[in-house]
Design an enzyme around this catalytic site. Structure first.
Site, PDB file in Angstrom:
ATOM      1  N   ASP A 198       0.802  -1.151   0.087  1.00  0.00           N
ATOM      2  CA  ASP A 198      -0.300  -0.086  -0.023  1.00  0.00           C
ATOM      3  C   ASP A 198       0.881   1.307   0.310  1.00  0.00           C
ATOM      4  O   ASP A 198       1.872   1.299   0.742  1.00  0.00           O
ATOM      5  CB  ASP A 198      -0.872   0.058   1.322  1.00  0.00           C
ATOM      6  CG  ASP A 198      -2.019   0.964   1.116  1.00  0.00           C
ATOM      7  OD1 ASP A 198      -2.287   1.642   0.093  1.00  0.00           O
ATOM      8  OD2 ASP A 198      -2.617   1.277   2.234  1.00  0.00           O
ATOM      9  N   GLY A 199       0.248   2.334  -0.585  1.00  0.00           N
ATOM     10  CA  GLY A 199       1.041   3.579  -0.652  1.00  0.00           C
ATOM     11  C   GLY A 199       1.521   4.104  -1.872  1.00  0.00           C
ATOM     12  O   GLY A 199       2.278   5.179  -1.824  1.00  0.00           O
ATOM     13  N   TRP A 233       3.025   7.888  -2.615  1.00  0.00           N
ATOM     14  CA  TRP A 233       4.415   7.813  -3.087  1.00  0.00           C
ATOM     15  C   TRP A 233       4.749   8.803  -4.222  1.00  0.00           C
ATOM     16  O   TRP A 233       5.625   9.732  -4.409  1.00  0.00           O
ATOM     17  CB  TRP A 233       4.856   6.566  -3.248  1.00  0.00           C
ATOM     18  CG  TRP A 233       6.359   6.462  -3.460  1.00  0.00           C
ATOM     19  CD1 TRP A 233       7.549   6.512  -2.683  1.00  0.00           C
ATOM     20  CD2 TRP A 233       7.077   6.518  -4.995  1.00  0.00           C
ATOM     21  NE1 TRP A 233       8.589   6.406  -3.617  1.00  0.00           N
ATOM     22  CE2 TRP A 233       8.358   6.510  -4.931  1.00  0.00           C
ATOM     23  CE3 TRP A 233       6.394   6.507  -6.232  1.00  0.00           C
ATOM     24  CZ2 TRP A 233       9.226   6.367  -5.882  1.00  0.00           C
ATOM     25  CZ3 TRP A 233       7.358   6.645  -7.299  1.00  0.00           C
ATOM     26  CH2 TRP A 233       8.902   6.651  -7.112  1.00  0.00           C
ATOM     27  N   HIS A 272       2.406   2.874  -9.082  1.00  0.00           N
ATOM     28  CA  HIS A 272       2.261   1.397  -9.154  1.00  0.00           C
ATOM     29  C   HIS A 272       3.419   0.906 -10.070  1.00  0.00           C
ATOM     30  O   HIS A 272       3.816  -0.213  -9.533  1.00  0.00           O
ATOM     31  CB  HIS A 272       0.954   1.245  -9.873  1.00  0.00           C
ATOM     32  CG  HIS A 272      -0.125   1.745  -9.327  1.00  0.00           C
ATOM     33  ND1 HIS A 272      -0.482   1.310  -7.872  1.00  0.00           N
ATOM     34  CD2 HIS A 272      -1.214   2.550  -9.700  1.00  0.00           C
ATOM     35  CE1 HIS A 272      -1.648   2.136  -7.538  1.00  0.00           C
ATOM     36  NE2 HIS A 272      -2.132   2.777  -8.551  1.00  0.00           N
ATOM     37  N   GLU A 330     -12.347  -4.675  -4.972  1.00  0.00           N
ATOM     38  CA  GLU A 330     -12.650  -3.470  -4.745  1.00  0.00           C
ATOM     39  C   GLU A 330     -11.983  -2.455  -5.855  1.00  0.00           C
ATOM     40  O   GLU A 330     -12.400  -1.330  -5.950  1.00  0.00           O
ATOM     41  CB  GLU A 330     -12.529  -2.850  -3.254  1.00  0.00           C
ATOM     42  CG  GLU A 330     -13.894  -3.549  -2.391  1.00  0.00           C
ATOM     43  CD  GLU A 330     -13.407  -5.117  -2.225  1.00  0.00           C
ATOM     44  OE1 GLU A 330     -12.220  -5.198  -2.214  1.00  0.00           O
ATOM     45  OE2 GLU A 330     -14.084  -5.889  -2.280  1.00  0.00           O
ATOM     46  N   TRP A 357     -11.516  -2.312  -8.937  1.00  0.00           N
ATOM     47  CA  TRP A 357     -11.780  -2.035 -10.004  1.00  0.00           C
ATOM     48  C   TRP A 357     -12.688  -0.500  -9.998  1.00  0.00           C
ATOM     49  O   TRP A 357     -13.064  -0.015 -11.186  1.00  0.00           O
ATOM     50  CB  TRP A 357     -12.975  -2.952 -10.697  1.00  0.00           C
ATOM     51  CG  TRP A 357     -12.267  -4.432 -10.724  1.00  0.00           C
ATOM     52  CD1 TRP A 357     -12.473  -5.611  -9.767  1.00  0.00           C
ATOM     53  CD2 TRP A 357     -11.522  -4.835 -11.860  1.00  0.00           C
ATOM     54  NE1 TRP A 357     -11.975  -6.526 -10.387  1.00  0.00           N
ATOM     55  CE2 TRP A 357     -11.326  -6.172 -11.555  1.00  0.00           C
ATOM     56  CE3 TRP A 357     -11.212  -4.175 -13.021  1.00  0.00           C
ATOM     57  CZ2 TRP A 357     -10.440  -6.957 -12.458  1.00  0.00           C
ATOM     58  CZ3 TRP A 357     -10.312  -4.890 -13.962  1.00  0.00           C
ATOM     59  CH2 TRP A 357     -10.058  -6.484 -13.591  1.00  0.00           C
ATOM     60  N   ARG A 400     -11.510   2.405  -9.123  1.00  0.00           N
ATOM     61  CA  ARG A 400     -10.851   3.292  -9.412  1.00  0.00           C
ATOM     62  C   ARG A 400     -10.822   3.781 -10.721  1.00  0.00           C
ATOM     63  O   ARG A 400     -11.255   3.051 -11.713  1.00  0.00           O
ATOM     64  CB  ARG A 400      -9.135   2.768  -9.280  1.00  0.00           C
ATOM     65  CG  ARG A 400      -8.968   2.448  -7.874  1.00  0.00           C
ATOM     66  CD  ARG A 400      -7.482   2.367  -7.442  1.00  0.00           C
ATOM     67  NE  ARG A 400      -7.334   1.749  -6.169  1.00  0.00           N
ATOM     68  CZ  ARG A 400      -6.289   2.115  -5.460  1.00  0.00           C
ATOM     69  NH1 ARG A 400      -5.063   2.396  -5.919  1.00  0.00           N
ATOM     70  NH2 ARG A 400      -6.183   1.898  -4.050  1.00  0.00           N
ATOM     71  N   LEU A 450      11.546 -20.025  -3.100  1.00  0.00           N
ATOM     72  CA  LEU A 450      10.267 -19.164  -2.397  1.00  0.00           C
ATOM     73  C   LEU A 450       8.910 -19.751  -3.550  1.00  0.00           C
ATOM     74  O   LEU A 450       9.159 -19.314  -4.648  1.00  0.00           O
ATOM     75  CB  LEU A 450      10.598 -17.751  -2.505  1.00  0.00           C
ATOM     76  CG  LEU A 450       9.539 -16.782  -2.051  1.00  0.00           C
ATOM     77  CD1 LEU A 450       9.047 -16.982  -0.610  1.00  0.00           C
ATOM     78  CD2 LEU A 450       9.772 -15.382  -2.553  1.00  0.00           C
ATOM     79  N   ARG A 507      -5.392  -1.518   9.032  1.00  0.00           N
ATOM     80  CA  ARG A 507      -6.265  -2.522   8.547  1.00  0.00           C
ATOM     81  C   ARG A 507      -6.253  -3.690   7.540  1.00  0.00           C
ATOM     82  O   ARG A 507      -5.159  -3.424   6.988  1.00  0.00           O
ATOM     83  CB  ARG A 507      -7.690  -1.725   8.162  1.00  0.00           C
ATOM     84  CG  ARG A 507      -7.347  -0.983   6.850  1.00  0.00           C
ATOM     85  CD  ARG A 507      -8.687  -0.087   6.294  1.00  0.00           C
ATOM     86  NE  ARG A 507      -8.308   0.893   5.307  1.00  0.00           N
ATOM     87  CZ  ARG A 507      -7.990   2.203   5.639  1.00  0.00           C
ATOM     88  NH1 ARG A 507      -7.921   2.616   6.612  1.00  0.00           N
ATOM     89  NH2 ARG A 507      -7.364   2.884   4.315  1.00  0.00           N
TER      90      ARG A 507
HETATM   91  C1  FPP Z   1      -2.253   0.258  -3.258  1.00  0.00           C
HETATM   92  O1  FPP Z   1      -1.632   1.540  -3.286  1.00  0.00           O
HETATM   93  C2  FPP Z   1      -1.586  -0.498  -4.446  1.00  0.00           C
HETATM   94  C3  FPP Z   1      -2.579  -1.130  -5.371  1.00  0.00           C
HETATM   95  C4  FPP Z   1      -3.904  -0.982  -5.366  1.00  0.00           C
HETATM   96  C5  FPP Z   1      -2.168  -1.496  -6.682  1.00  0.00           C
HETATM   97  C6  FPP Z   1      -0.781  -2.416  -6.287  1.00  0.00           C
HETATM   98  C7  FPP Z   1      -0.250  -2.820  -7.510  1.00  0.00           C
HETATM   99  C8  FPP Z   1       1.122  -3.045  -7.654  1.00  0.00           C
HETATM  100  C9  FPP Z   1       2.360  -2.735  -6.565  1.00  0.00           C
HETATM  101  C10 FPP Z   1       1.792  -3.147  -8.909  1.00  0.00           C
HETATM  102  C11 FPP Z   1       1.661  -4.741  -8.707  1.00  0.00           C
HETATM  103  C12 FPP Z   1       2.099  -5.397  -9.945  1.00  0.00           C
HETATM  104  C13 FPP Z   1       3.015  -6.519  -9.878  1.00  0.00           C
HETATM  105  C14 FPP Z   1       3.871  -7.060 -11.075  1.00  0.00           C
HETATM  106  C15 FPP Z   1       3.403  -7.022  -8.349  1.00  0.00           C
HETATM  107  P1  FPP Z   1      -2.489   2.623  -3.557  1.00  0.00           P
HETATM  108  O2  FPP Z   1      -2.662   2.849  -4.820  1.00  0.00           O
HETATM  109  O3  FPP Z   1      -3.952   2.482  -2.414  1.00  0.00           O
HETATM  110  O4  FPP Z   1      -1.811   3.879  -2.657  1.00  0.00           O
HETATM  111  P2  FPP Z   1      -2.470   5.148  -1.886  1.00  0.00           P
HETATM  112  O5  FPP Z   1      -3.071   4.139  -0.762  1.00  0.00           O
HETATM  113  O6  FPP Z   1      -1.383   5.892  -1.504  1.00  0.00           O
HETATM  114  O7  FPP Z   1      -3.199   5.747  -2.948  1.00  0.00           O
END
Ligand code: FPP
Length: 240
Positions: free
Chosen positions: A25-26, A30, A42, A72, A74, A76, A135, A194
């Site tokens: 998350d984040g 970022w 992302h 959930e 989707w 966005r 792994l 959470r």
């Molecule tokens: C949460 O951060 C992140 C997501 C909902 C998408 C996660 C996707 C990736 C890390 C890319 C994955 C790809 C691979 C190949 C593993 P957020 O968008 O909710 O961040 P925020 O809370 O700061 O808005």
């Protein structure tokens, strides 16, 4: 000095959790902090996932489950969803991914809800890495813990299992994670406290570790801190 010694002794004979789960998350924050579009976050998050998975492989973690896209997500904006799907596509098309590092890749979640070409790439990536003995990475894509339980209940009913025969083992053997143990340690960076519908059945006895670091800034040192803290916990599983 005494404190330093104590931490060292924990590090020396510490237990590496068999199964670590991470809510990545984040990414959006970022990117925003850097004046970049959320989608850049992302891309950085996907790179970070590869780095942390490799590190887990190196230190002997057996299973790593990462929350990449929820049922959930989707909701966005279309542009953001499309970009995340393209990140998946690029990642899955890179056939060298993890192969030479002996890492197995599997997916949990409702694959039927994914774009067809990505679902095919997911099947192929699983097939290509099935013999890896290092792994085991389980990527949660179009995953929701409640959705997982709905699917499990449907399967149990369709198999004609009668109510009196349903117990915890029957449910555990009908969920996406049926082939591997529950997570011992669940990590959530980015200052949120959470589960967000992640592994809600499996988390019954997991240890939680939270950090304010945003996922793209998360480092192997942060993971080490989480493992050290995990080693300080007294896991009683309802006993004394
Ligand atoms: C949460 O951060 C992140 C997501 C909902 C998408 C996660 C996707 C990736 C890390 C890319 C994955 C790809 C691979 C190949 C593993 P957020 O968008 O909710 O961040 P925020 O809370 O700061 O808005």
């Amino acid at each position: 000095m005494a404190l330093f010694k104590k931490r060292r002794s924990v590090a020396d004979d510490r237990k590496i959790p068999d199964h670590i789960a991470i809510i990545m998350d984040g990414n959006g924050r970022w990117a925003k902090n850097r004046g970049l579009p959320r989608t850049a976050g992302h891309a950085a998050g996907s790179k970070k996932f590869k780095e942390i998975a490799r590190y887990c492989n190196k230190i002997g973690v057996k299973y790593l489950t990462v929350y990449a896209f929820s049922t959930e997500n989707w909701r966005r904006p279309k542009e953001e969803v499309d970009t995340i799907m393209n990140i998946f596509r690029d990642y899955l098309k890179d056939s060298t991914n993890f192969k030479k590092e002996n890492i197995m890749l599997k997916f949990i979640g409702d694959r039927s809800g994914m774009p067809e070409d990505i679902a095919e790439l997911m099947n192929k990536a699983e097939f290509d890495s099935k013999d890896a003995t290092g792994l085991k990475v389980y990527m949660a894509i179009n995953y929701g813990g409640r959705d997982e339980l709905v699917h499990a209940v449907r399967d149990i009913v369709n198999e004609g299992i009668s109510a009196k025969d349903i117990n915890e083992d029957v449910i555990s053997s009908h969920i996406y994670t049926k082939d591997y143990p529950d997570p011992e340690l669940i990590i959530r960076p980015s200052g949120e406290y959470r589960l967000s519908n992640f592994l809600i059945w499996q988390a019954a006895y997991s240890e939680f570790w939270f950090s304010n670091v945003l996922w793209p800034d998360f480092t192997p040192d942060d993971l080490e801190r989480a493992i050290d803290d995990f080693n300080m916990r007294n896991r009683r599983f309802g006993g004394v």
